[in-house]
Design an enzyme around this catalytic site. Structure first.
Site, PDB file in Angstrom:
ATOM      1  N   SER A 556       0.844  -1.186   0.000  1.00  0.00           N
ATOM      2  CA  SER A 556       0.000   0.000   0.000  1.00  0.00           C
ATOM      3  C   SER A 556       0.890   1.249   0.000  1.00  0.00           C
ATOM      4  CB  SER A 556      -0.954  -0.046   1.200  1.00  0.00           C
ATOM      5  OG  SER A 556      -1.949   0.920   1.083  1.00  0.00           O
ATOM      6  N   HIS A 671      -7.929  -5.313  -0.397  1.00  0.00           N
ATOM      7  CA  HIS A 671      -6.675  -4.597  -0.149  1.00  0.00           C
ATOM      8  C   HIS A 671      -5.817  -5.433   0.792  1.00  0.00           C
ATOM      9  CE1 HIS A 671      -4.055  -1.203  -0.304  1.00  0.00           C
ATOM     10  NE2 HIS A 671      -4.108  -0.996   0.998  1.00  0.00           N
TER      11      HIS A 671
END
Length: 698
Positions: A556, A671
């Site tokens: 991320s 995610h």
């Protein structure tokens, strides 16, 4: 001398000039089509890239063993079933080889402490997924205040942030026929009463921010259609998000608080009353964490001089009268090398518990409100470890806290907040052989003189010859602290094989409070990348490892960190794994939830911030012919937060430039590394094979 000149020349050769970077950035993007996430053309590209990379990694003779070991650790039935206190009982979401999607189950507190609790199944997500032909991923249970007889169950398709929410009856262990049901949306929903909800969601055209989150809050009453829900609060389309939350305390007080996220780090808070909404007087850089004795608990992330109260320093915990009739009360003010994380604050019936870190070494503290002010004490848990508040209950003084470190398997402690005592009730068995391993903490000196701490776990008899294969990671953003953690997979597949493991506590995180984070915001971000490089250089200078033996990874925002390090300092690393990353910083605001992160990264509408990213954005600064190490890039199709498109485009440009890379995209997973334990184990095994090929075999 020749070695120095070689490295200096290499660094010079891969540094793209601002003029070149701007030319690349302003040219038509040949890979814009990869931003169409599920288009047939884009998915055909993904399929071809997966086939090529998996053909390399899965054919490695180590892969099958690594995957089996990672899956065995992930699905181990002797791991701790982490508790959630609901209605006087203990609930848990359990996944293993037979329950890929998971079982939501419940037992009594006394039975939970047994080695083999007698669990009662509340909801079988595997059966539900099969019946509804869906890939349901658990998103949590939000239970009605105090009684907690009914809960809203959040389920997402394949791990997306967007979810559906349905009302579930705890007594009948079934969804409520005709009960609350909110269709798929990025949404936040909170109980107001047993028969009404306060919800922020997609209500139709013009109700979602540029970041893709809701900014309109409505009251949903039982039996009433969603389109008839009256509006309670409205933010603005250029806000990041608007989130409603309900807090209750042991005395029966209840507060519905709406947070209007003006930026990712700044918010306005209002309370919902029978007369409407009224503002709560707290600084914009604050986070609300709970309610006790009618006072809301906030962490304030900027210095504050409230009227009628003491001066409050950034990072402090405070108790605030939501009606504004009494001065704020200081609970805890951290020192210069301390921090308290708002996510690690728990409220019981009569006390507030918090994890407090001193030089990235944690302990648990108890805070009690008295007529003479808040008193504090240290709970009797192991020091110098990572402490997490697992569960608390405002109807009792019982809480559950986990403790772990790089070599200490996660243990669960039961805390009696009233007595200030704690007892260990469960412990995860060791997942790797830790005999002969040690963890040390060192400091590196960054380019501007700042001391940057890092932890390294390695063999006690490690020879300082620069030959130890070493993995290093960091996050460096959003005030997220990277605290010590026990990783069975890292231990089994890396440390047991003779490797070393490093975590760098660089700026951008929250290890030393808000100032540590704010030092690297927007155009000041280069200090984050300098900190990481400084730790790498310190490892080489200590002869722990060498550039050829040093591998790095991050996800991320940490994936962006890896991309920048690859571009700026390829001479320092022999392997780079870029996970679910941001990489095209000149377009990030237009992709997925990117507009919500302007407070962290800046905006391309600001000339200074754009100029910074023109010279720093990894996608724009890749250079043909540069001596980059072979790079692993992986992401997930279902990620609706960062999205897979930046990773795709970066890989496509590497291919165009003839640069060495491997690319893998999981077609589920959200995610993260996977939508379930099997997918996560597969991704871990692929990454470990890559690191062994690059660092152990050379």
């Amino acid at each position: 001398m020749q070695r120095f000149v070689l490295f200096a020349a290499t660094a010079l050769a891969v540094t793209a000039s601002p003029v070149l970077a701007q030319a690349v950035a302003e040219a038509p993007d040949p890979y814009i089509w990869l931003e169409e996430v599920n288009s047939p053309r884009a998915m055909a590209w993904v399929e071809a890239e997966n086939a090529r990379s998996l053909g390399v990694l899965e054919r490695d003779p180590r892969y099958a063993g690594f995957e089996a070991d990672a899956l065995k650790i992930a699905e181990a039935t002797d791991r701790i079933a982490m508790p959630r206190q609901i209605g006087g009982k203990v609930a848990n979401l359990w996944q293993d080889g037979a329950h890929v999607h998971g079982l939501w189950r419940m037992t009594t507190p006394a039975d939970y402490e047994k080695a083999e609790p007698a669990w009662q199944t509340l909801l079988d997500l595997d059966a539900l997924s099969a019946a509804e032909k869906a890939n349901w991923v658990w998103g949590g249970a939000n239970c009605e205040p105090l009684a907690e007889k009914r809960c809203l169950i959040a389920l997402s398709d394949g791990g997306e942030d967007a979810n559906t929410q349905r009302e579930f009856d705890m007594a009948t262990r079934s969804f409520v026929d005709g009960g609350f049901a909110l269709p798929k949306s990025k949404q936040w929903v909170s109980w107001e009463t047993p028969d009404s909800l306060i919800a922020a969601r997609d209500w139709g055209a013009g109700t979602m921010t540029a970041s893709g989150y809701p900014f309109v809050v409505k009251r949903v009453r039982r039996g009433q259609p969603l389109d008839a829900a009256p509006e309670v609060f409205r933010g603005k389309p250029d806000d990041v998000f608007v989130i409603p939350r309900t807090f209750t305390d042991g005395a029966g007080h209840s507060e519905v608080v709406i947070m209007r996220g003006v930026t990712f780090f700044e918010a306005e808070f209002v309370r919902v009353t029978a007369q409407g909404t009224t503002p709560i007087a707290v600084p914009r850089k604050s986070t609300v964490t709970g309610l006790t004795q009618g006072r809301l608990i906030f962490q304030v992330n900027e210095d504050w001089n409230p009227s009628g109260g003491p001066a409050i320093s950034a990072g402090s915990l405070v108790a605030v009268d939501p009606a504004g009739k009494a001065a704020p009360e200081l609970i805890f003010a951290p020192g210069p090398r301390q921090s308290a994380d708002a996510d690690e604050v728990a409220v019981t019936r009569d006390h507030v518990l918090a994890a407090v870190y001193d030089n990235v070494r944690g302990r648990a503290m108890r805070f009690t409100r008295t007529p003479s002010g808040w008193q504090q004490s240290v709970l009797p848990l192991p020091d110098n470890a990572a402490v997490s508040m697992v569960s608390s209950d405002t109807t009792s003084n019982t809480a559950y806290v986990s403790v772990q470190s790089y070599l200490l398997p996660t243990a669960l402690w039961k805390v009696d907040a009233a007595a200030g005592t704690a007892a260990q009730i469960k412990e995860t068995p060791a997942r790797f052989a830790a005999d002969g391993l040690v963890t040390e903490q060192f400091e590196a000196t960054s380019k501007d003189g700042t001391k940057v701490p890092y932890f390294i776990t390695h063999r006690a008899g490690m020879k300082l010859t620069g030959a130890t294969p070493t993995l290093m990671t960091a996050y460096g953003g959003f005030q997220v602290s990277y605290t010590p953690h026990y990783s069975g997979v890292t231990g089994k597949l890396w440390l047991e094989k003779g490797g070393a493991f490093v975590v760098a506590n660089i700026r951008g995180g929250g290890e030393f409070g808000p100032a540590w984070h704010e030092a690297g915001l927007k155009t000041k971000r280069q200090v984050i990348y300098d900190d990481f490089a400084a730790v790498a250089e310190d490892l080489v200078a200590r002869k722990i490892t060498s550039a050829q033996k040093l591998g790095i990874y991050g996800g991320s925002n940490g994936g962006l960190l890896m991309g920048v390090e690859l571009i700026q300092r390829p001479d320092l690393f022999g392997a780079v794994s870029i996970q679910i990353p941001l990489l095209d910083m000149l377009r990030y605001e237009k992709l997925s939830a990117g507009a919500s992160w302007v407070g962290e990264y800046g905006t391309m509408a600001n000339p200074d911030e754009k100029a910074f990213w023109l010279k720093t954005s990894p996608y724009s600064n890749l250079k043909r012919g540069a001596a980059y190490p072979e790079t692993l890039i992986w992401t997930t199709t279902k990620d609706d937060r960062v999205g897979p498109v930046q990773a795709r485009k970066f890989a496509a440009r590497m291919k165009e430039y003839g640069l060495p890379y491997l690319y893998f995209e999981n077609t589920a997973g959200g995610h993260g590394a996977g939508a379930n334990l099997k997918e996560t184990a597969k991704t871990s095994a692929l990454e470990m094979v890559y690191f062994h090929r690059r660092l152990m075999d050379r």
